[in-house]
Scaffold this motif. Sequence first.
Motif, PDB file in Angstrom:
ATOM      1  N   ARG A   1      82.330 -11.834  -5.118  1.00 52.82           N
ATOM      2  CA  ARG A   1      81.365 -12.753  -5.756  1.00 52.82           C
ATOM      3  C   ARG A   1      81.286 -14.080  -5.010  1.00 52.82           C
ATOM      4  O   ARG A   1      80.199 -14.592  -4.740  1.00 52.82           O
ATOM      5  CB  ARG A   1      81.755 -13.021  -7.210  1.00 52.82           C
ATOM      6  N   ALA A   2      82.445 -14.634  -4.650  1.00 55.64           N
ATOM      7  CA  ALA A   2      82.475 -15.923  -3.947  1.00 55.64           C
ATOM      8  C   ALA A   2      81.827 -15.805  -2.572  1.00 55.64           C
ATOM      9  O   ALA A   2      81.046 -16.675  -2.181  1.00 55.64           O
ATOM     10  CB  ALA A   2      83.909 -16.417  -3.830  1.00 55.64           C
ATOM     11  N   GLU A   3      82.124 -14.733  -1.856  1.00 53.27           N
ATOM     12  CA  GLU A   3      81.515 -14.538  -0.533  1.00 53.27           C
ATOM     13  C   GLU A   3      79.991 -14.406  -0.650  1.00 53.27           C
ATOM     14  O   GLU A   3      79.254 -14.945   0.179  1.00 53.27           O
ATOM     15  CB  GLU A   3      82.097 -13.300   0.147  1.00 53.27           C
TER      16      GLU A   3
ATOM     17  N   GLU B   1      74.619 -16.641   0.281  1.00 50.45           N
ATOM     18  CA  GLU B   1      73.255 -16.883  -0.201  1.00 50.45           C
ATOM     19  C   GLU B   1      72.790 -18.304   0.061  1.00 50.45           C
ATOM     20  O   GLU B   1      71.600 -18.549   0.220  1.00 50.45           O
ATOM     21  CB  GLU B   1      73.166 -16.586  -1.705  1.00 50.45           C
ATOM     22  N   LYS B   2      73.712 -19.247   0.064  1.00 48.00           N
ATOM     23  CA  LYS B   2      73.401 -20.662   0.279  1.00 48.00           C
ATOM     24  C   LYS B   2      72.268 -21.163  -0.619  1.00 48.00           C
ATOM     25  O   LYS B   2      71.430 -21.956  -0.208  1.00 48.00           O
ATOM     26  CB  LYS B   2      73.061 -20.924   1.748  1.00 48.00           C
ATOM     27  N   ALA B   3      72.271 -20.680  -1.846  1.00 47.49           N
ATOM     28  CA  ALA B   3      71.250 -21.110  -2.810  1.00 47.49           C
ATOM     29  C   ALA B   3      71.489 -22.566  -3.208  1.00 47.49           C
ATOM     30  O   ALA B   3      72.623 -23.044  -3.238  1.00 47.49           O
ATOM     31  CB  ALA B   3      71.286 -20.215  -4.050  1.00 47.49           C
ATOM     32  N   THR B   4      70.419 -23.267  -3.503  1.00 50.98           N
ATOM     33  CA  THR B   4      70.536 -24.687  -3.852  1.00 50.98           C
ATOM     34  C   THR B   4      71.211 -24.899  -5.198  1.00 50.98           C
ATOM     35  O   THR B   4      71.763 -25.960  -5.441  1.00 50.98           O
ATOM     36  CB  THR B   4      69.145 -25.357  -3.865  1.00 50.98           C
ATOM     37  N   ASP B   5      71.166 -23.894  -6.066  1.00 52.47           N
ATOM     38  CA  ASP B   5      71.790 -24.047  -7.385  1.00 52.47           C
ATOM     39  C   ASP B   5      73.271 -23.668  -7.397  1.00 52.47           C
ATOM     40  O   ASP B   5      73.920 -23.719  -8.426  1.00 52.47           O
ATOM     41  CB  ASP B   5      71.031 -23.232  -8.439  1.00 52.47           C
ATOM     42  N   VAL B   6      73.833 -23.297  -6.232  1.00 52.14           N
ATOM     43  CA  VAL B   6      75.233 -22.909  -6.136  1.00 52.14           C
ATOM     44  C   VAL B   6      76.054 -24.096  -5.641  1.00 52.14           C
ATOM     45  O   VAL B   6      75.734 -24.718  -4.640  1.00 52.14           O
ATOM     46  CB  VAL B   6      75.408 -21.714  -5.170  1.00 52.14           C
ATOM     47  N   ASN B   7      77.107 -24.398  -6.382  1.00 46.68           N
ATOM     48  CA  ASN B   7      78.032 -25.445  -5.964  1.00 46.68           C
ATOM     49  C   ASN B   7      78.935 -24.843  -4.889  1.00 46.68           C
ATOM     50  O   ASN B   7      79.832 -24.052  -5.177  1.00 46.68           O
ATOM     51  CB  ASN B   7      78.845 -25.917  -7.173  1.00 46.68           C
ATOM     52  N   MET B   8      78.676 -25.210  -3.630  1.00 46.27           N
ATOM     53  CA  MET B   8      79.392 -24.605  -2.499  1.00 46.27           C
ATOM     54  C   MET B   8      80.897 -24.902  -2.534  1.00 46.27           C
ATOM     55  O   MET B   8      81.700 -24.036  -2.207  1.00 46.27           O
ATOM     56  CB  MET B   8      78.796 -25.074  -1.176  1.00 46.27           C
ATOM     57  N   ALA B   9      81.257 -26.099  -2.939  1.00 47.20           N
ATOM     58  CA  ALA B   9      82.684 -26.441  -3.005  1.00 47.20           C
ATOM     59  C   ALA B   9      83.392 -25.533  -4.007  1.00 47.20           C
ATOM     60  O   ALA B   9      84.507 -25.056  -3.741  1.00 47.20           O
ATOM     61  CB  ALA B   9      82.864 -27.904  -3.377  1.00 47.20           C
ATOM     62  N   ARG B  10      82.767 -25.288  -5.151  1.00 49.85           N
ATOM     63  CA  ARG B  10      83.367 -24.395  -6.152  1.00 49.85           C
ATOM     64  C   ARG B  10      83.460 -22.965  -5.633  1.00 49.85           C
ATOM     65  O   ARG B  10      84.450 -22.272  -5.852  1.00 49.85           O
ATOM     66  CB  ARG B  10      82.533 -24.407  -7.441  1.00 49.85           C
ATOM     67  N   ALA B  11      82.419 -22.510  -4.948  1.00 52.46           N
ATOM     68  CA  ALA B  11      82.412 -21.152  -4.402  1.00 52.46           C
ATOM     69  C   ALA B  11      83.507 -20.999  -3.343  1.00 52.46           C
ATOM     70  O   ALA B  11      84.212 -19.986  -3.313  1.00 52.46           O
ATOM     71  CB  ALA B  11      81.049 -20.822  -3.820  1.00 52.46           C
ATOM     72  N   GLU B  12      83.671 -21.993  -2.478  1.00 53.15           N
ATOM     73  CA  GLU B  12      84.709 -21.934  -1.448  1.00 53.15           C
ATOM     74  C   GLU B  12      86.104 -21.958  -2.061  1.00 53.15           C
ATOM     75  O   GLU B  12      87.003 -21.252  -1.601  1.00 53.15           O
ATOM     76  CB  GLU B  12      84.532 -23.085  -0.461  1.00 53.15           C
ATOM     77  N   LEU B  13      86.297 -22.752  -3.104  1.00 56.41           N
ATOM     78  CA  LEU B  13      87.583 -22.789  -3.795  1.00 56.41           C
ATOM     79  C   LEU B  13      87.871 -21.456  -4.480  1.00 56.41           C
ATOM     80  O   LEU B  13      88.997 -20.954  -4.432  1.00 56.41           O
ATOM     81  CB  LEU B  13      87.617 -23.933  -4.810  1.00 56.41           C
TER      82      LEU B  13
END
Length: 137
Positions: free
Chosen positions: A103-105, A110-122
Amino acid sequence: MASDNCFKVKIIAPDRLFYEGEAEMIELTTTEGQLGVYKGHIPLTAVIAPGVVRVYEAGGEVKSAALISGFVEILQDKVEVLAEIVEWPDEIDLHRAEEAKIRAERRIAEKATDVNMARAELALKRAVARIDTVENK
């Protein structure tokens, strides 16, 4: 019997004393990178980053756990970890960790604008730490 090269290690979780014993070395991940500690290390306080903590005991046994977040205090004769989240390999649901990794990958790719990238990377780092702990116990 502990050797002269040993120091005290204590890992405290919110709900229990997770680990207490004597070690010759401890390895863990901080926000500044990988850290290996032997007796006599310079005093240091650091923020934990998701990774595997390894405690090398005097008898040659190595204990590994997923250490997700917290703080570490290093003194010359002891190391104390105040862990927000820490889990032994048998406490980890490998299937759930693998799904969280996927899910995180996907979110990162996707690099969607509504995705918090820092949270996804964590989330990805947490999942990888859990998987590594189970697979390399």
